[in-house]
Design an enzyme around this catalytic site. Structure first.
Site, PDB file in Angstrom:
ATOM      1  N   TYR A 119      60.989 -15.891  46.282  1.00 47.53           N
ATOM      2  CA  TYR A 119      62.070 -16.180  47.229  1.00 47.53           C
ATOM      3  C   TYR A 119      63.448 -15.736  46.793  1.00 47.53           C
ATOM      4  CZ  TYR A 119      65.457 -18.893  49.910  1.00 47.53           C
ATOM      5  OH  TYR A 119      66.531 -19.261  50.667  1.00 47.53           O
ATOM      6  N   ASN A 150      74.102 -18.936  34.942  1.00 45.54           N
ATOM      7  CA  ASN A 150      73.035 -19.095  35.939  1.00 45.54           C
ATOM      8  C   ASN A 150      71.885 -19.801  35.249  1.00 45.54           C
ATOM      9  OD1 ASN A 150      70.685 -16.778  37.522  1.00 45.54           O
ATOM     10  ND2 ASN A 150      71.116 -18.902  37.985  1.00 45.54           N
ATOM     11  N   GLY A 151      71.509 -20.948  35.781  1.00 42.37           N
ATOM     12  CA  GLY A 151      70.412 -21.705  35.184  1.00 42.37           C
ATOM     13  C   GLY A 151      70.724 -23.180  35.193  1.00 42.37           C
ATOM     14  N   CYS A 165      72.411 -19.736  40.929  1.00 43.33           N
ATOM     15  CA  CYS A 165      73.691 -19.035  40.894  1.00 43.33           C
ATOM     16  C   CYS A 165      73.478 -17.556  40.629  1.00 43.33           C
ATOM     17  CB  CYS A 165      74.565 -19.598  39.780  1.00 43.33           C
ATOM     18  SG  CYS A 165      74.848 -21.360  39.927  1.00 43.33           S
ATOM     19  N   GLY A 209      74.114 -17.765  45.850  1.00 42.12           N
ATOM     20  CA  GLY A 209      75.053 -18.883  45.837  1.00 42.12           C
ATOM     21  C   GLY A 209      76.135 -18.699  46.865  1.00 42.12           C
TER      22      GLY A 209
HETATM   23  P1  AMP Z   1      61.650 -26.382  53.949  1.00 40.33           P
HETATM   24  O1  AMP Z   1      62.188 -26.142  55.310  1.00 40.33           O
HETATM   25  O2  AMP Z   1      62.308 -27.545  53.275  1.00 40.33           O
HETATM   26  O3  AMP Z   1      60.165 -26.476  53.864  1.00 40.33           O
HETATM   27  O4  AMP Z   1      62.074 -25.130  53.078  1.00 40.33           O
HETATM   28  C1  AMP Z   1      61.370 -23.940  53.191  1.00 40.33           C
HETATM   29  C2  AMP Z   1      62.272 -22.829  53.627  1.00 40.33           C
HETATM   30  O5  AMP Z   1      63.434 -22.778  52.813  1.00 40.33           O
HETATM   31  C3  AMP Z   1      61.569 -21.507  53.522  1.00 40.33           C
HETATM   32  O6  AMP Z   1      61.784 -20.804  54.722  1.00 40.33           O
HETATM   33  C4  AMP Z   1      62.233 -20.797  52.357  1.00 40.33           C
HETATM   34  O7  AMP Z   1      62.513 -19.462  52.683  1.00 40.33           O
HETATM   35  C5  AMP Z   1      63.502 -21.570  52.098  1.00 40.33           C
HETATM   36  N1  AMP Z   1      63.638 -21.940  50.673  1.00 40.33           N
HETATM   37  C6  AMP Z   1      62.678 -22.154  49.785  1.00 40.33           C
HETATM   38  N2  AMP Z   1      63.194 -22.500  48.585  1.00 40.33           N
HETATM   39  C7  AMP Z   1      64.529 -22.507  48.726  1.00 40.33           C
HETATM   40  C8  AMP Z   1      65.610 -22.767  47.862  1.00 40.33           C
HETATM   41  N3  AMP Z   1      65.429 -23.096  46.587  1.00 40.33           N
HETATM   42  N4  AMP Z   1      66.848 -22.673  48.358  1.00 40.33           N
HETATM   43  C9  AMP Z   1      67.055 -22.350  49.631  1.00 40.33           C
HETATM   44  N5  AMP Z   1      66.067 -22.084  50.494  1.00 40.33           N
HETATM   45  C10 AMP Z   1      64.818 -22.160  50.073  1.00 40.33           C
END
Ligand code: AMP
Length: 485
Positions: A257, A117-118, A16, A42
């Site tokens: 990220y 947030n958390g 968040c 979010g």
């Molecule tokens: P995946 O497709 O499941 O392997 O997720 C990896 C992709 O999702 C990468 O391109 C990241 O930029 C993005 N990503 C990684 N962690 C998160 C997160 N917590 N929430 C949303 N997107 C994420």
């Protein structure tokens, strides 16, 4: 953050963003702008609460800030010089408006609004106890636990009651609280989630990230210290530090990220750190190729770092549509797969016949990497080498980042060779955990506590995980019982 069924579902963990203003008439308009800058944290729902002459006003809505909080009548319905807001990220099916923050309650001391947030990792245990003692919960949010702990505390002043509540919760929390007396901003003792303070004229601003200060034209003053409560009452600002001091463990995934690259954390730019990670990746896992191509947008800074370090040209080989939400946000595997296709397209003319290095920030389920490698092959790439600007994600996050349960994490199930085959890449490499710390200008030493929470990569959780441990114990008992039967 939701507490219903949080550990056996891959869709409930959320991240968040929070933003608060104290001391500027029309504060809600600033909060709307601040939340807009934090939208990446979010996208499911947003809310703003304002305080005007002792009266609280709240507007909460599903969806983005734009479209909900850029309307005159909404901002006019949120008068006052003090306001706080929240953007919520959840891939959960539970999209009830009652979970959208700031949460609000009438306590003995008057109104109490809270934005969080958390994630509180003992919220379910506390909730059960509170319900047993008569508390009536209005939402499934872990944040509501704090309100009940404040309401039932034996201390006299609101501040003491609030501190008493914080001392009972474990996990990650950056909070902005509004009471009739003013605003309190605080960070958990480990500082797992970020929270910064800025100034706009005489007004005090709190925000999850500095980018939100930039957007409203505020100057960045400092980060809130882990374990610090900053209390703003009219013109006075004071700090209390009610927790025993421990070494901080801010979330390392914010660097990888979550935070926007134009944010500053501590005195480091997120963008610079991401470029450093890319450069480190080039040193650790070089490969002969023609082009370095980022998976947009999350892989861009690391790809620039990789290209600069390796001398291989950086090119935009994948074009991203900005009209599709983050891949992760769509529930259900089918839509998630579709989402990736809608979101990215190959720059065919560039890719054809080339040996390419693809850079992304992380692999979670592997969905994105699988699709993107396929996209490159279909566009005629001669070789596709995948490089990931974080170590393998092998453990779930219980501190507020959206990661699926362990069984769905690709790196928890497969070794490097199997993952390479799974995504159909010619080669795959992740930056090492030591390399990641190096990119931050630090060292991860085995003999001392690391300077960050890196549990998603190492499984080294910096707090107890009461709810998770209890859920596992119940599961194990159920398995045993099944065997006995
Ligand atoms: P995946 O497709 O499941 O392997 O997720 C990896 C992709 O999702 C990468 O391109 C990241 O930029 C993005 N990503 C990684 N962690 C998160 C997160 N917590 N929430 C949303 N997107 C994420």
């Amino acid at each position: 953050m939701l507490t219903t069924n949080p550990f056996d579902d891959d869709t409930l963990h959320e991240e968040c963003g929070i933003f608060g203003v104290s001391g500027s008439e029309g504060a809600a308009a600033l909060v709307a702008l601040g939340l807009h800058a934090l939208q990446h944290r979010g996208q499911e729902a947003a809310g703003i609460t304002s305080l005007d002459q002792g009266h609280f006003h709240t507007h909460r809505a599903m969806g983005h800030v734009a479209g909900n909080f850029d309307r005159d009548e909404v901002i006019r319905s949120l008068p006052g010089a003090v306001a706080a807001g929240h953007v919520r990220y959840s891939t959960s099916g539970d999209t009830a408006l009652r979970n959208v923050q700031p949460l609000y309650a009438e306590l003995q001391s008057g109104g109490f609004a809270i934005a969080h947030n958390g994630n509180i990792s003992n919220a379910m245990r506390l909730r059960r106890e509170l319900v047993r003692r008569g508390s009536i919960f209005q939402s499934t949010s872990d944040t509501e636990t704090i309100i009940h702990l404040v309401a039932t505390s034996n201390y006299r002043t609101l501040l003491d009651r609030f501190i008493d509540a914080l001392k009972q919760i474990e996990g990650a929390y950056s909070l902005i609280v509004m009471t009739p007396e003013g605003m309190i901003a605080c960070r958990d003792p480990l500082g797992i989630r970020p929270l910064v303070m800025g100034r706009l004229g005489d007004a005090v601003i709190f925000a999850s990230e500095t980018v939100a200060l930039d957007v409203v034209g505020a100057t960045f003053e400092r980060s809130i210290d882990p374990g610090e409560l900053v209390i703003v009452q009219g013109d006075t600002i004071r700090s209390v530090r009610p927790f025993p001091q421990v070494s901080a463990r801010p979330c390392i995934f914010e660097w990888v990220y979550f935070s926007r690259p134009d944010s500053i954390e501590g005195d480091r730019s997120v963008y610079d750190v991401r470029k450093n990670i890319g450069a480190q990746l080039a040193v650790e896992s070089p490969v002969e190729a023609d082009l370095v191509i980022p998976v947009p947008d999350s892989g861009v800074p690391a790809a620039i770092g990789y290209a600069q370090e390796s001398g291989i040209p950086f090119e935009l080989g994948i074009i991203r549509s900005h009209y599709v939400g983050r891949t992760f946000i769509q529930p259900g595997d089918k839509v998630r797969h579709l989402g990736v296709k809608l979101k990215h397209n190959a720059n065919r003319a560039l890719i054809k016949g080339k040996r390419i290095i693809l850079i992304d920030d992380s692999i979670v389920r592997g969905t994105t990497s699988l699709k993107i490698v396929q996209l490159m092959r279909e566009a005629g790439a001669a070789e596709v080498h995948m490089r990931i600007a974080s170590p393998p994600t092998r453990h779930s996050c219980f501190y507020g980042v959206d990661t699926p349960e362990r069984a769905k994490l690709l790196a928890a199930k497969l070794d490097l060779g199997e993952m390479t085959d799974f995504i159909h890449a010619d080669s795959l490499a992740f930056v090492s955990i030591d390399g990641l710390y190096k990119a931050l200008g630090e060292a991860r030493r085995a003999d001392i506590r690391p300077s960050h929470c890196d549990a998603c990569f190492t499984g080294d959780y910096p707090t107890t995980l009461t709810d998770q441990d209890e859920t596992e114990a119940v599961d194990q008992f159920a398995m045993l019982a099944e065997r006995v039967i």
